[in-house]
Design a protein around this motif. Structure first.
Motif, PDB file in Angstrom:
ATOM      1  N   PRO A 178      44.882  47.283  34.925  1.00  0.00           N
ATOM      2  CA  PRO A 178      44.638  47.086  36.361  1.00  0.00           C
ATOM      3  C   PRO A 178      43.899  45.794  36.677  1.00  0.00           C
ATOM      4  CG  PRO A 178      43.219  48.819  35.496  1.00  0.00           C
ATOM      5  CD  PRO A 178      44.197  48.481  34.415  1.00  0.00           C
ATOM      6  N   LEU A 179      43.025  45.351  35.763  1.00  0.00           N
ATOM      7  CA  LEU A 179      42.299  44.104  36.013  1.00  0.00           C
ATOM      8  C   LEU A 179      43.237  42.900  35.980  1.00  0.00           C
ATOM      9  CD1 LEU A 179      39.508  43.081  36.671  1.00  0.00           C
ATOM     10  CD2 LEU A 179      39.050  42.835  34.237  1.00  0.00           C
ATOM     11  N   SER A 180      44.295  42.972  35.184  1.00  0.00           N
ATOM     12  CA  SER A 180      45.306  41.907  35.177  1.00  0.00           C
ATOM     13  C   SER A 180      46.009  41.825  36.527  1.00  0.00           C
ATOM     14  CB  SER A 180      46.325  42.155  34.066  1.00  0.00           C
ATOM     15  OG  SER A 180      45.718  42.138  32.800  1.00  0.00           O
ATOM     16  N   LEU A 181      46.299  42.979  37.137  1.00  0.00           N
ATOM     17  CA  LEU A 181      46.898  42.995  38.470  1.00  0.00           C
ATOM     18  C   LEU A 181      45.940  42.407  39.497  1.00  0.00           C
ATOM     19  CD1 LEU A 181      48.523  46.557  38.419  1.00  0.00           C
ATOM     20  CD2 LEU A 181      49.640  44.354  38.014  1.00  0.00           C
ATOM     21  N   VAL A 182      44.651  42.698  39.345  1.00  0.00           N
ATOM     22  CA  VAL A 182      43.646  42.135  40.251  1.00  0.00           C
ATOM     23  C   VAL A 182      43.626  40.618  40.143  1.00  0.00           C
ATOM     24  CG1 VAL A 182      41.181  42.011  40.768  1.00  0.00           C
ATOM     25  CG2 VAL A 182      42.214  44.205  40.187  1.00  0.00           C
ATOM     26  N   ALA A 183      43.670  40.097  38.917  1.00  0.00           N
ATOM     27  CA  ALA A 183      43.628  38.645  38.708  1.00  0.00           C
ATOM     28  C   ALA A 183      44.848  37.956  39.310  1.00  0.00           C
ATOM     29  CB  ALA A 183      43.532  38.344  37.213  1.00  0.00           C
ATOM     30  N   LEU A 184      45.992  38.617  39.270  1.00  0.00           N
ATOM     31  CA  LEU A 184      47.194  38.042  39.874  1.00  0.00           C
ATOM     32  C   LEU A 184      47.091  38.009  41.401  1.00  0.00           C
ATOM     33  CD1 LEU A 184      49.962  39.696  37.667  1.00  0.00           C
ATOM     34  CD2 LEU A 184      49.260  37.289  37.653  1.00  0.00           C
ATOM     35  N   GLN A 185      46.454  39.020  41.981  1.00  0.00           N
ATOM     36  CA  GLN A 185      46.301  39.087  43.431  1.00  0.00           C
ATOM     37  C   GLN A 185      45.156  38.208  43.920  1.00  0.00           C
ATOM     38  OE1 GLN A 185      45.684  43.276  43.900  1.00  0.00           O
ATOM     39  NE2 GLN A 185      47.820  43.822  43.533  1.00  0.00           N
ATOM     40  N   LYS A 186      44.059  38.194  43.155  1.00  0.00           N
ATOM     41  CA  LYS A 186      42.864  37.436  43.543  1.00  0.00           C
ATOM     42  C   LYS A 186      42.400  36.613  42.348  1.00  0.00           C
ATOM     43  CE  LYS A 186      41.387  40.830  46.974  1.00  0.00           C
ATOM     44  NZ  LYS A 186      40.277  41.694  47.456  1.00  0.00           N
ATOM     45  N   PRO A 187      42.815  35.352  42.281  1.00  0.00           N
ATOM     46  CA  PRO A 187      42.523  34.528  41.097  1.00  0.00           C
ATOM     47  C   PRO A 187      41.039  34.324  40.804  1.00  0.00           C
ATOM     48  CG  PRO A 187      44.260  33.530  42.430  1.00  0.00           C
ATOM     49  CD  PRO A 187      43.697  34.661  43.234  1.00  0.00           C
ATOM     50  N   MET A 195      38.233  37.015  29.867  1.00  0.00           N
ATOM     51  CA  MET A 195      37.191  37.346  28.900  1.00  0.00           C
ATOM     52  C   MET A 195      37.312  38.791  28.432  1.00  0.00           C
ATOM     53  SD  MET A 195      33.143  36.512  29.208  1.00  0.00           S
ATOM     54  CE  MET A 195      32.003  36.781  27.830  1.00  0.00           C
ATOM     55  N   LEU A 196      37.667  39.698  29.347  1.00  0.00           N
ATOM     56  CA  LEU A 196      37.865  41.094  28.951  1.00  0.00           C
ATOM     57  C   LEU A 196      39.035  41.237  27.995  1.00  0.00           C
ATOM     58  CD1 LEU A 196      36.879  44.031  29.386  1.00  0.00           C
ATOM     59  CD2 LEU A 196      38.640  44.240  31.147  1.00  0.00           C
ATOM     60  N   HIS A 197      40.099  40.474  28.232  1.00  0.00           N
ATOM     61  CA  HIS A 197      41.248  40.505  27.329  1.00  0.00           C
ATOM     62  C   HIS A 197      40.851  40.022  25.931  1.00  0.00           C
ATOM     63  CE1 HIS A 197      44.965  41.706  29.357  1.00  0.00           C
ATOM     64  NE2 HIS A 197      44.437  41.237  30.474  1.00  0.00           N
ATOM     65  N   MET A 198      40.061  38.964  25.846  1.00  0.00           N
ATOM     66  CA  MET A 198      39.628  38.453  24.548  1.00  0.00           C
ATOM     67  C   MET A 198      38.770  39.485  23.816  1.00  0.00           C
ATOM     68  SD  MET A 198      40.952  35.440  24.110  1.00  0.00           S
ATOM     69  CE  MET A 198      42.392  36.200  24.850  1.00  0.00           C
ATOM     70  N   ILE A 199      37.820  40.093  24.544  1.00  0.00           N
ATOM     71  CA  ILE A 199      36.963  41.108  23.935  1.00  0.00           C
ATOM     72  C   ILE A 199      37.783  42.315  23.496  1.00  0.00           C
ATOM     73  CG2 ILE A 199      35.069  42.714  24.375  1.00  0.00           C
ATOM     74  CD1 ILE A 199      33.889  40.631  26.271  1.00  0.00           C
ATOM     75  N   ALA A 200      38.724  42.731  24.345  1.00  0.00           N
ATOM     76  CA  ALA A 200      39.558  43.892  24.015  1.00  0.00           C
ATOM     77  C   ALA A 200      40.369  43.641  22.752  1.00  0.00           C
ATOM     78  CB  ALA A 200      40.491  44.209  25.188  1.00  0.00           C
ATOM     79  N   ALA A 201      40.950  42.448  22.656  1.00  0.00           N
ATOM     80  CA  ALA A 201      41.774  42.139  21.484  1.00  0.00           C
ATOM     81  C   ALA A 201      40.942  42.136  20.202  1.00  0.00           C
ATOM     82  CB  ALA A 201      42.454  40.781  21.682  1.00  0.00           C
TER      83      ALA A 201
END
Length: 300
Positions: A178-187, A195-201
């Protein structure tokens, strides 16, 4: 995420015609029967066989302990380390022994207790999750829209991940989507999302535990970073890549230590220590991002 989505559906569907009582009752009844039908389809086989125990144990794993064998990078990982440090200082400097119980670092699934800090119970965990959820539910009820839904889902998922009971490390994927969808709507949320994606990976690197897989994991993470930057390079949003790269480098250094150095230095001893370093470092990043995301969500 379910309560947030439920409030959104109730507001958008049941109150679509305002406070028209007849319309509200009709639509609420329709929604209730639809939900009941899905519940019966999903749980019908267990209802028929009267074998609810495995389902209940998986839905409410209270007997499996606060943390999984490999700590998920959430608030409880930090809490566990603070308890370990407090127990060490109390014993070393003051001669105080911590309470007896199963150690949080034994690497096994099961109920464990803290030595110095108060032991966390399912009730405490549920209350903290509820405290993070209530403001989100009010936000959805007041300001319901498709744009705000993805933001609220991301916030509720993060709150549950950080304070929930027996959270698996893979649950962080429920936050990144859902945070990826947020980033696409509100850059303006793109930096938090990256940063969350990097930590998650990196927090899931230990799940692929063979040494020969290390280069593959790092390469895929680097490709992810490159593609993310490529996707947002045309936006007028300043993403703090330096800060993200520095923190990612620290996490990768801890992974290099876990993968190649720890066994060389300690052999078969302190096997949980290297995993703990990765878990706690990622947890610090996740708690920081949770605070930043909430600040932007409620006070910007």
């Amino acid at each position: 995420m379910a309560p947030t989505f439920a409030v959104f559906v109730i507001r958008e569907y049941c109150f679509d015609d305002g406070w028209n009582i007849r319309s509200v009752i009709t639509r609420a009844t329709s929604l209730g029967f639809s939900s009941l039908f899905i519940f019966v389809i999903a749980f019908g086989p267990w209802m028929r066989s009267h074998n609810w125990s495995p389902v209940i144990e998986r839905l409410f794993p209270f007997g499996r302990g606060l943390c999984h064998a490999y700590w998920a990078p959430n608030f409880w990982a930090i809490y566990n380390v603070l308890d370990i440090v407090a127990a060490f200082i109390a014993k070393k400097w003051f001669g105080i022994e911590g309470s007896n119980g199963h150690s949080m670092t034994r690497g096994l699934v099961g109920v464990s207790s803290h030595s110095m800090l108060p032991t966390v119970t399912p009730t405490i965990s549920a209350l903290l999750v509820l405290l993070t959820l209530i403001p989100i539910l009010f936000r959805v009820a007041r300001k319901s829209s498709k744009d705000s839904l993805s933001e609220s889902l991301a916030a509720s998922a993060l709150g549950y991940f950080l304070f929930g009971w027996h959270i698996h490390e893979k649950h962080i994927l429920m936050c990144t989507v859902p945070l990826s969808l947020v980033a696409l709507q509100k850059p303006q949320f793109a930096g938090v999302c990256l940063m969350l994606h990097m930590i998650a990976a990196i927090s899931m690197f230990p799940l692929l535990f063979h040494t020969k897989e290390f280069l593959v994991k790092v390469s895929l993470t680097a490709i992810q970073l490159f593609l993310y930057r490529l996707a947002f390079q045309n936006n007028n949003i300043q993403i703090r890549y330096v800060r993200i790269l520095v923190f990612t480098s620290v996490l990768l250094a801890l992974e290099v230590y876990r993968e190649f150095i720890h066994s060389f230095v300690f052999g078969d001893r302190f096997e949980f220590l290297a995993l703990m370093f990765t878990s706690v470092a990622c947890a610090v990043g996740n708690v920081f991002l949770f605070g930043v995301f909430w600040k932007n969500l409620f006070w910007s």
